[in-house]
Scaffold this motif. Structure first.
Motif, PDB file in Angstrom:
ATOM      1  N   UNK A 346     -12.400  17.556 -16.506  1.00 55.38           N
ATOM      2  CA  UNK A 346     -11.098  17.551 -15.831  1.00 55.38           C
ATOM      3  C   UNK A 346     -10.594  18.975 -15.654  1.00 55.38           C
ATOM      4  N   UNK A 347      -9.654  19.122 -14.759  1.00 54.22           N
ATOM      5  CA  UNK A 347      -8.956  20.393 -14.594  1.00 54.22           C
ATOM      6  C   UNK A 347      -7.540  20.098 -14.128  1.00 54.22           C
ATOM      7  N   UNK A 348      -6.635  20.997 -14.456  1.00 50.86           N
ATOM      8  CA  UNK A 348      -5.228  20.805 -14.097  1.00 50.86           C
ATOM      9  C   UNK A 348      -4.578  22.152 -13.831  1.00 50.86           C
ATOM     10  N   UNK A 349      -3.887  22.236 -12.700  1.00 47.19           N
ATOM     11  CA  UNK A 349      -3.106  23.432 -12.367  1.00 47.19           C
ATOM     12  C   UNK A 349      -1.746  23.245 -13.018  1.00 47.19           C
ATOM     13  N   UNK A 350      -1.625  23.697 -14.277  1.00 45.67           N
ATOM     14  CA  UNK A 350      -0.426  23.452 -15.062  1.00 45.67           C
ATOM     15  C   UNK A 350       0.772  24.178 -14.462  1.00 45.67           C
ATOM     16  N   UNK A 351       0.579  25.454 -14.186  1.00 45.14           N
ATOM     17  CA  UNK A 351       1.597  26.265 -13.523  1.00 45.14           C
ATOM     18  C   UNK A 351       0.930  26.962 -12.344  1.00 45.14           C
ATOM     19  N   UNK A 352       1.739  27.593 -11.523  1.00 48.08           N
ATOM     20  CA  UNK A 352       1.169  28.272 -10.366  1.00 48.08           C
ATOM     21  C   UNK A 352       0.147  29.313 -10.784  1.00 48.08           C
ATOM     22  N   UNK A 353       0.360  29.898 -11.967  1.00 54.23           N
ATOM     23  CA  UNK A 353      -0.502  30.989 -12.432  1.00 54.23           C
ATOM     24  C   UNK A 353      -1.430  30.582 -13.581  1.00 54.23           C
ATOM     25  N   UNK A 354      -1.351  29.303 -14.000  1.00 57.18           N
ATOM     26  CA  UNK A 354      -2.119  28.865 -15.169  1.00 57.18           C
ATOM     27  C   UNK A 354      -2.888  27.580 -14.864  1.00 57.18           C
ATOM     28  N   UNK A 355      -4.174  27.613 -15.160  1.00 57.15           N
ATOM     29  CA  UNK A 355      -5.038  26.446 -14.938  1.00 57.15           C
ATOM     30  C   UNK A 355      -5.879  26.202 -16.182  1.00 57.15           C
ATOM     31  N   UNK A 356      -6.004  24.939 -16.533  1.00 56.56           N
ATOM     32  CA  UNK A 356      -6.871  24.542 -17.632  1.00 56.56           C
ATOM     33  C   UNK A 356      -7.965  23.615 -17.118  1.00 56.56           C
ATOM     34  N   UNK A 357      -9.156  23.756 -17.685  1.00 56.81           N
ATOM     35  CA  UNK A 357     -10.250  22.833 -17.355  1.00 56.81           C
ATOM     36  C   UNK A 357     -11.069  22.588 -18.607  1.00 56.81           C
ATOM     37  N   UNK A 358     -11.722  21.465 -18.627  1.00 54.64           N
ATOM     38  CA  UNK A 358     -12.560  21.160 -19.780  1.00 54.64           C
ATOM     39  C   UNK A 358     -13.778  20.356 -19.338  1.00 54.64           C
ATOM     40  N   UNK A 359     -14.818  20.450 -20.109  1.00 54.94           N
ATOM     41  CA  UNK A 359     -16.000  19.607 -19.917  1.00 54.94           C
ATOM     42  C   UNK A 359     -16.415  19.090 -21.280  1.00 54.94           C
ATOM     43  N   UNK A 360     -16.832  17.839 -21.325  1.00 54.21           N
ATOM     44  CA  UNK A 360     -17.246  17.213 -22.580  1.00 54.21           C
ATOM     45  C   UNK A 360     -18.409  16.282 -22.299  1.00 54.21           C
ATOM     46  N   UNK A 361     -19.507  16.501 -22.998  1.00 58.98           N
ATOM     47  CA  UNK A 361     -20.676  15.636 -22.867  1.00 58.98           C
ATOM     48  C   UNK A 361     -21.089  15.160 -24.257  1.00 58.98           C
ATOM     49  N   UNK A 362     -21.116  13.864 -24.433  1.00 61.36           N
ATOM     50  CA  UNK A 362     -21.564  13.260 -25.684  1.00 61.36           C
ATOM     51  C   UNK A 362     -22.818  12.443 -25.407  1.00 61.36           C
TER      52      UNK A 362
END
Length: 998
Positions: A346-362
């Motif tokens: 997933x990824x999310x543009x939290x603020x105009x200048x801040x973005x978070x993303x993650x990947x998870x594989x089990x």
């Protein structure tokens, strides 16, 4: 209509009829439109979306669409291979839209280390495979689907369910570990490719030359495989289900003697050796066919594979979640593999200048293989039944000259237990700060955790001829944690509309902790109760913990002038805990340049040549894959010695290896020159690369004088070896037909030549033993792993030929005649020489894909040439010197003058050494394989809409269809070292698959 329309038709039809408008206004109107290309051909499956919304549709088989949109809205029309076009509605109810063709090859985005780049901007050598090409083969391991898809990439299938393929890039760069680095979603890992669900993979990019791999410094020498998993895309959520069922059979099983034929052979072996024959076999034909052990050990295997995924997103966030289950039974009884996977990105543009993303594989898997032994299966005598009259497992009993000593091969597969459970977690979280539109900072935290548990149980049983008197159980618990922290800045800006600069600089830290504990206990009172606590005898216990760490500084600069002159410079400085303080840090630079000739003002655009880019580069990379965690330090073992006049035992530390504090990474310097050309409006795309890859400072045995007190220097190494690989790579992609009938061809070709330049000694290394004799050699001036042995010269037909030949101990008429290469009149070790090269000179593949309306046909051929195989199976199976069953080849054995000049006589104990390592067992390993035939049908949109389904696709395929080869063994696809010894057979697979999207 060109091939890109056809390809996208299949992709888009997986989401037809989706994304209906969520907000219809009172001024909405019904728009009728048609989308065509520049030649007036309708474009099937083009995406038509109301700009700024999720309201969308696709064009039908005639390029038409009907759409409810606001009269003041704007439509965005896109199609793979064409430039996206925005069309204002302006109250019009009929629209005629034309799309202009673009070059997919040039606009394609590839994944590189710590970033992405348009293919048109690349200055290095990178091969790419997208999800569609990967999934043309319904295999369990993504490594299998890479075979033949990228020039310069050699893949050898392990065959057995759950095992990893062997991958090499641009030849063998070292006599040690030369596996490529695998990077999954930005995390360097040693996670096996068999743990990935192919349905979760978006693309694979293979970094081949130093300019592409130098960003990974001390781990980039053997190439890098970048794997990118799927992410969510803009639009409402999509649910996708993939189902595959397969049936598998061994492609070629050995033809062995039946009971009557074996008895006759054994009588002949005894007679020729002067031993008594079995009195029960005076009439061999009376024994009949006996037991076919192949039929008892092999079976039809099956594979079932399910993946359910859900994905979607908006301009602010995206998500992809999937779960998979795979269950496979091997073609060998008792072998099975089961795997569970879960992916969440997933990824999310939290603020105009801040973005978070993650990947998870089990992933979790269970591997079971019992205690099978294909070698014993082939050698087992057909005169014995599977079970005797008492229902017990049968086996040889009596005179071993007649009945042998090979244990019943079926019993242990059912009695013994051998299981490995594995659990893996690979995940990361990334924060991205945008200081401006040009400057970003990324920080990634990652973890790669592995747990695997081995559990083997062997019950006591009265096996013939040697019983297992005590039951035993072995257990091993292993865990490995690898942590990652990357921090880097990205800067991208164009100055004065002609100077484009892209910069990356930062640090990377990775560290690992691994430990294991194992134990074995013997003598369990009950077969069904064999917990470790119930074992009465402690046989062994062991364990250890190791650590390593790597810290790096890295930087990369890309510059291009008017997209015409391009340059890339990379540098990485690595510090590794695996080396002593004097050599802990290494620096790995590279530079590459490219010239797009067709962007020059003086170049007149024409139909023949649309784009031409000439590339060249040079760089230095390293490899620490062959270096253990504490190689630079001395190692000690504990031992007990009698000490003093009273003989009391004292514990002592014994130094087993001499320390070498100057040990460091192997180094590879690589030159690359090539070009990329696009012709005839992108209908022909050609890439060519030529390279010289020189390995220096390769780890080899150190020369240590005997006076040092160290007699065995096999584990004391120094950086002194050298290896060279030279080669060329060609990739050709053509669109042969466009329109209702589409046809495209992808051809890949690789040539590679390998040679050892230095081993720090004039004395060769002899490695890889078969029956206590070395088969392969490492020596200066030769390729890696050449076969080394005697050269045959036919068969002695009479006693005079034996007498006239050089002295050959034990020789009689009917025996193999060996050449006296040094002409000293005696056949001995001095007459051995190089008898074959296992490294293929040529790798090639060709894939033809054809489309017609809803049908897609893919025919894929793959092969190698220029290599030899040492068929070690034949040493025992055509040896006719022991109580083993034999291949039916021996029916044409020598039994009198002139009867054979290939297969020698049958004689117990082989007094002449007919079965010594020689070119008798060396065969051509070249083959051409019809790898895959696949036929798919995409159900019409009007059909699937009835069931509220966006798209549905049915696929029938066959894997490993047929092979053309001169190799007489079971299959020419053997290990990298070229030795075929009881290899798990490659399977022919029939598959039916179904994909549906909601």
């Amino acid at each position: 209509m060109n091939i890109f329309k056809q390809l996208t038709k299949r992709i888009v039809f997986c989401s037809v009829g989706v994304l209906l408008s969520l907000s219809l206004f009172a001024q909405n109107i019904k728009v009728h439109g048609v989308v065509k290309d520049e030649s007036g051909e309708p474009i099937i499956g083009a995406t038509v979306i109301q700009k700024g919304t999720t309201n969308a549709t696709v064009t039908d088989l005639d390029g038409n669409f009907i759409f409810m949109v606001p009269s003041t809205g704007t439509l965005s029309i896109s199609y793979l291979g064409y430039t996206t076009k925005n069309v204002p509605v302006q109250g019009r109810q009929v629209l005629d839209i034309e799309l202009s063709q673009s070059s997919k090859q040039l606009n394609e985005v590839v994944v590189i280390g710590y970033g992405t780049m348009k293919k048109s901007d690349l200055t290095g050598s990178i091969g790419s495979i997208d999800a569609k090409k990967l999934n043309e083969q319904p295999v369990a391991n993504i490594g299998q689907s890479l075979q033949g898809k990228v020039a310069g990439l050699q893949v050898v299938d392990a065959g057995k369910p759950g095992d990893n393929v062997s991958i090499k890039i641009r030849g063998l760069g070292s006599i040690n570990n030369c596996d490529p680095l695998v990077v999954i979603d930005g995390i360097p890992t040693d996670l096996g490719l068999n743990n990935l669900n192919m349905a979760d993979v978006e693309r694979v990019d293979v970094l081949k030359d130093a300019s592409a791999t130098a960003i990974y410094g001390s781990r980039g020498a053997n190439g890098v495989i970048m794997i990118t998993t799927k992410k969510g895309k803009d639009g409402i959520g999509h649910l996708s289900l993939n189902v595959n069922f397969s049936f598998q059979n061994a492609t070629k099983k050995p033809s062995l003697l039946n009971a009557s034929q074996y008895a006759e052979l054994n009588n002949e072996m005894m007679a020729n050796a002067g031993y008594d024959q079995n009195p029960l076999w005076t009439a061999p034909s009376s024994l009949g066919n006996g037991t076919n052990w192949n039929d008892q050990i092999f079976r039809t295997g099956y594979l079932e594979n399910y993946t359910l995924s859900y994905s979607g997103g908006s301009d602010k966030a995206h998500y992809y979640v999937s779960g998979g289950f795979l269950n496979q039974t091997g073609t060998v009884k008792s072998v099975s593999y089961r795997r569970y996977t879960f992916e969440a990105n997933s990824d999310a543009q939290v603020l105009k200048w801040l973005k978070f993303s993650n990947s998870l594989a089990l992933s979790a898997d269970v591997k079971k293989q019992g205690n099978y032994d294909l070698g014993s299966t082939y050698r087992a005598l057909p005169i014995f039944p599977v079970k005797d009259e008492n229902g017990e497992w049968s086996g040889p009993n009596g005179n071993s000259l007649w009945y042998g000593s090979t244990r019943n091969p079926v019993g242990p597969t059912e009695m013994d237990q051998n299981k490995t459970n594995g659990y893996n977690l690979l995940g990361s979280i990334t924060g991205e700060i945008s200081f401006s539109k040009d400057l970003k900072f990324k920080s990634t935290l990652g973890i790669d955790a592995k747990f695997w548990y081995m559990d083997n149980y062997t019950p006591a049983y009265a096996w013939k001829p040697i019983p297992v008197e005590q039951s035993s159980r072995y257990k091993s618990n292993n865990k490995s944690f690898t942590y990652l922290w990357d921090n880097y800045f990205l800067y991208d800006h164009t100055f004065a509309e002609k100077h484009h600069v892209s910069l990356m600089a930062g640090t990377s830290a990775q560290w690992n902790d691994f430990d294991y504990l194992n134990a074995q206990k013997n003598l369990f009172a009950f077969e069904n109760v064999h917990e470790m606590d119930n074992g009465q005898k402690m046989y062994a216990i062991g364990g250890n913990e190791t650590e390593w760490a790597l810290f790096s500084y890295m930087a990369r600069a890309n510059y291009d002038y008017r997209n015409r002159y391009l340059i890339t410079a990379t540098i990485r400085k690595d510090g590794s805990s695996r080396f002593g303080r004097n050599h802990r840090w290494g620096t790995f630079p590279s530079v590459s340049m490219a010239w797009r000739l067709t962007e020059e003002p003086w170049y007149k655009q024409n139909e023949l040549l649309n784009d031409l880019k000439i590339r060249m580069g040079y760089g230095i990379t390293g490899s620490q894959a062959s270096v253990s965690n504490y190689s630079y330090m001395p190692t000690y073992n504990t031992s007990v010695y009698p000490f003093g006049t009273d003989g009391n035992e004292q514990t002592a530390l014994i130094s087993t290896t001499l320390a070498n504090p100057n040990i460091h990474w192997e180094q590879v310097a690589q030159k690359n020159i090539g070009f990329d050309a696009t012709m005839f409006h992108s209908r022909i795309n050609l890439s060519f690369d030529a390279y010289i890859k020189k390995t220096s400072d390769m780890l080899v045995k150190a020369s240590i004088p005997i006076t040092s007190g160290f007699e065995d220097t096999s584990t004391t190494y120094t950086n002194a070896g050298k290896v060279t690989n030279k080669g060329i790579e060609i990739t050709l992609h053509t669109q042969n037909l466009k329109g209702i009938l589409g046809w495209e061809t992808l051809l890949s070709y690789t040539y590679n030549k390998n040679k050892i330049n230095d081993l720090n000694s004039s004395t060769p290394y002899y490695i890889n033993q078969v029956n206590n004799s070395y088969v392969t050699m490492l020596a200066k001036g030769y390729p890696i792993n050449v076969f080394y042995g005697y050269v045959t010269d036919g068969i002695f037909q009479n006693q005079k030929e034996v007498h006239d030949h050089a002295s050959q101990i034990g020789a009689e008429p009917g025996d193999i005649r060996f050449k006296d290469l040094n002409h000293d009149g005696v056949i001995n070790d001095e007459d051995r020489t190089v008898i074959g090269n296992p490294n293929p000179s040529h790798l090639f593949s060709i894939n033809n894909s054809m489309t017609w309306r809803g049908f897609e046909l893919s025919i894929y051929l793959q092969g190698v040439a220029g290599n030899k195989i040492f068929n070690a199976n034949k040493i025992d199976l055509t040896g006719m010197s022991a109580a083993y069953n034999q291949l039916t080849d021996v029916l044409s054995r020598w039994n009198g003058e002139g009867t054979s000049n290939v297969i020698p006589r049958a004689v117990y104990s082989d007094p002449n050494g007919n079965n010594r390592i020689s070119d008798r067992f060396v065969e051509s390993g070249s083959y051409l394989r019809l790898k895959t035939i696949s036929l798919s049908y995409n159900f019409p949109l009007q059909w699937v809409k009835i069931f509220s389904v966006e798209s549905a696709r049915l696929t029938l395929s066959c894997e490993n269809v047929a092979t053309i080869t001169g190799y007489s063994g079971f299959d020419p696809e053997v290990g990298i070292n070229g030795i075929d010894l009881s290899s798990y057979p490659v399977s022919r697979t029939f598959n039916i698959g179904f994909n549906v999207n909601f």
